[in-house]
Design an enzyme around this catalytic site. Sequence first.
Site, PDB file in Angstrom:
ATOM      1  N   ASP A  21     -28.891  32.559  -2.747  1.00 51.05           N
ATOM      2  CA  ASP A  21     -29.412  32.597  -4.115  1.00 51.05           C
ATOM      3  C   ASP A  21     -28.877  31.457  -4.978  1.00 51.05           C
ATOM      4  O   ASP A  21     -28.742  31.596  -6.194  1.00 51.05           O
ATOM      5  CB  ASP A  21     -29.104  33.947  -4.794  1.00 51.05           C
ATOM      6  CG  ASP A  21     -29.537  35.122  -3.944  1.00 51.05           C
ATOM      7  OD1 ASP A  21     -30.696  35.105  -3.503  1.00 51.05           O
ATOM      8  OD2 ASP A  21     -28.720  36.029  -3.707  1.00 51.05           O
ATOM      9  N   LYS A  24     -31.959  26.978  -4.106  1.00 53.24           N
ATOM     10  CA  LYS A  24     -32.377  25.879  -3.227  1.00 53.24           C
ATOM     11  C   LYS A  24     -33.836  25.511  -3.460  1.00 53.24           C
ATOM     12  O   LYS A  24     -34.241  24.365  -3.296  1.00 53.24           O
ATOM     13  CB  LYS A  24     -32.218  26.298  -1.755  1.00 53.24           C
ATOM     14  CG  LYS A  24     -30.795  26.591  -1.355  1.00 53.24           C
ATOM     15  CD  LYS A  24     -30.700  27.059   0.079  1.00 53.24           C
ATOM     16  CE  LYS A  24     -31.054  28.508   0.291  1.00 53.24           C
ATOM     17  NZ  LYS A  24     -30.151  29.505  -0.260  1.00 53.24           N
ATOM     18  N   GLY A  48     -35.948  36.147  -1.542  1.00 56.49           N
ATOM     19  CA  GLY A  48     -37.184  35.793  -2.245  1.00 56.49           C
ATOM     20  C   GLY A  48     -37.002  34.689  -3.250  1.00 56.49           C
ATOM     21  O   GLY A  48     -36.037  34.669  -4.003  1.00 56.49           O
ATOM     22  N   HIS A  49     -37.938  33.738  -3.210  1.00 57.57           N
ATOM     23  CA  HIS A  49     -37.961  32.743  -4.264  1.00 57.57           C
ATOM     24  C   HIS A  49     -39.288  32.872  -5.003  1.00 57.57           C
ATOM     25  O   HIS A  49     -40.302  33.237  -4.423  1.00 57.57           O
ATOM     26  CB  HIS A  49     -37.737  31.329  -3.731  1.00 57.57           C
ATOM     27  CG  HIS A  49     -38.524  31.021  -2.506  1.00 57.57           C
ATOM     28  ND1 HIS A  49     -37.957  30.945  -1.265  1.00 57.57           N
ATOM     29  CD2 HIS A  49     -39.837  30.797  -2.335  1.00 57.57           C
ATOM     30  CE1 HIS A  49     -38.896  30.690  -0.372  1.00 57.57           C
ATOM     31  NE2 HIS A  49     -40.047  30.594  -0.991  1.00 57.57           N
ATOM     32  N   GLN A 233     -30.750  31.680   3.396  1.00 57.09           N
ATOM     33  CA  GLN A 233     -29.433  32.281   3.132  1.00 57.09           C
ATOM     34  C   GLN A 233     -28.438  31.140   2.874  1.00 57.09           C
ATOM     35  O   GLN A 233     -28.822  30.146   2.295  1.00 57.09           O
ATOM     36  CB  GLN A 233     -29.011  33.223   4.267  1.00 57.09           C
ATOM     37  CG  GLN A 233     -29.787  34.536   4.272  1.00 57.09           C
ATOM     38  CD  GLN A 233     -31.164  34.417   4.878  1.00 57.09           C
ATOM     39  OE1 GLN A 233     -31.376  33.715   5.854  1.00 57.09           O
ATOM     40  NE2 GLN A 233     -32.136  35.109   4.314  1.00 57.09           N
TER      41      GLN A 233
HETATM   42  P1  IMP Z   1     -29.443  40.764   6.339  1.00 55.56           P
HETATM   43  O1  IMP Z   1     -29.741  39.315   6.485  1.00 55.56           O
HETATM   44  O2  IMP Z   1     -30.556  41.529   5.687  1.00 55.56           O
HETATM   45  O3  IMP Z   1     -28.984  41.400   7.609  1.00 55.56           O
HETATM   46  O4  IMP Z   1     -28.210  40.914   5.307  1.00 55.56           O
HETATM   47  C1  IMP Z   1     -26.893  40.522   5.658  1.00 55.56           C
HETATM   48  C2  IMP Z   1     -26.147  39.991   4.447  1.00 55.56           C
HETATM   49  O5  IMP Z   1     -26.755  38.795   4.009  1.00 55.56           O
HETATM   50  C3  IMP Z   1     -26.152  40.926   3.241  1.00 55.56           C
HETATM   51  O6  IMP Z   1     -24.928  40.802   2.551  1.00 55.56           O
HETATM   52  C4  IMP Z   1     -27.281  40.389   2.396  1.00 55.56           C
HETATM   53  O7  IMP Z   1     -27.134  40.725   1.033  1.00 55.56           O
HETATM   54  C5  IMP Z   1     -27.132  38.905   2.635  1.00 55.56           C
HETATM   55  N1  IMP Z   1     -28.411  38.195   2.450  1.00 55.56           N
HETATM   56  C6  IMP Z   1     -29.452  38.179   3.295  1.00 55.56           C
HETATM   57  N2  IMP Z   1     -30.462  37.438   2.800  1.00 55.56           N
HETATM   58  C7  IMP Z   1     -30.039  36.970   1.616  1.00 55.56           C
HETATM   59  C8  IMP Z   1     -30.625  36.108   0.635  1.00 55.56           C
HETATM   60  O8  IMP Z   1     -31.759  35.622   0.758  1.00 55.56           O
HETATM   61  N3  IMP Z   1     -29.855  35.845  -0.466  1.00 55.56           N
HETATM   62  C9  IMP Z   1     -28.608  36.345  -0.609  1.00 55.56           C
HETATM   63  N4  IMP Z   1     -28.022  37.136   0.283  1.00 55.56           N
HETATM   64  C10 IMP Z   1     -28.731  37.441   1.389  1.00 55.56           C
END
Ligand code: IMP
Length: 416
Positions: A21, A24, A48-49, A233
């Site tokens: 977040d 980017k 999400g963007h 991420q």
């Molecule tokens: P997962 O990718 O859904 O398995 O989540 C694993 C960890 O990555 C968690 O702490 C999520 O909050 C974090 N995470 C996954 N995708 C995002 C994103 O797009 N932005 C911020 N954190 C993310």
Amino acid sequence: MQQLLESLGPVTAVIGAQWGDEGKGKAIDLLAEHFDVIARACGGANAGHTIVVQGKKHVFHLLPAGSLHENKTVFLGSGMVIHLPTLLEEIETLRQAGVDIVPRLRLSEGAHIVFDYHKDIDGVTEERRAKATGGKIGTTKRGIGPAYTDKAARTGMRLGDLKSFGASSAALRKELGWRAKLANAQFGVFIDTKKEEQHLLQAWELLRDRIVPMRTILDDLDKKKRILIEGAQATLLDLDHGTYPFVTSSFTTAAGAMQGLGLPPRALTSCIGVAKAYCTRVGEGIFPTEVEGETGDRLRERGGEYGATTGRPRRCGWLALDDLDYAARLNGCTHWNITKLDVLDEEAEIPVGVATENGKATFEKLSGWKSPTRGMRDFATLPAKAQEFIRFIEGRTKVPVALIGTGPGREEMIIR
Ligand code: IMP
């Protein structure tokens, strides 16, 4: 801008340096028009963007933020895990707004498919973990971990597989059938094979010609196409190098992006690390510079730190320079994009984390500038203390700050 583009070279990765977040999408949006291919390498649907289409805001999770730029090839790489109904929905949203992205979309045959049952497994695993340990990972429940688990166990299904049985319902049913039994035995989840089959057939119908060999991106490289890689991420969520187990299940670094796309590491000519002027995190896990109470709330409100889809409040804290230094070294960052500088405009004092020991941060305190920087586009017009803040980051990380975000708008960016 010209100078920046020259310093970037033809293959650039934009990589989050914190916990996601970082914003980017804005750098991608700004740079996209100067590249030929906009690529996503790893990960699945992200938090999400927001993309504004004909004045209306839409949140996208799979298509890269640069997708709207006309004539650009959009490539989703082998390292990705793709939930097809989500992709179809994003394509349809764009179509309704008059943008037909399908002819310029390329999906690597090596990308894996996220099924709805992966989401169910994600939920069940979180619940079981919480029951046993009292804690969760705090995943996005989009089935990312379970889809990558299947990939590693070689029980996954890839987009390329649709080519062999996409047109045949019977073959698809057989493929889904044994997976349903396995998932049911392991996790007790029920798989609606009919629904999954329908999703696959729908996607096949629309995208059959868009599924391309993995090496297509290498052909682009040979043809000297300029490739902009949108990291998903962020560095500290990397499966190998992040804050395990509170990470995502893919490789979020620059090296991971090259692997996910199937490009040779030495093809990367630059890497823009993206970091907020402060820091946020969603989900669980360590966050040594986190601030709660009034100051945390102030950062959250000023920064609008709520999930784009879920509205979930993000944890907020100060910039951690030791993490930025790590991200710079790990990714080989050549440039920084520091985002949301204006969020700090009202702070009298700005603590910056410079080291971490036993999970606790040591801070150095910088003076705030206490004046508006919102919308500024020229470094020289920034208040002296804000310039000092930027130079402090450069001094400690040895990476120049090329882009500085001064507001949410497209134009609100300093390019040095
Ligand atoms: P997962 O990718 O859904 O398995 O989540 C694993 C960890 O990555 C968690 O702490 C999520 O909050 C974090 N995470 C996954 N995708 C995002 C994103 O797009 N932005 C911020 N954190 C993310």
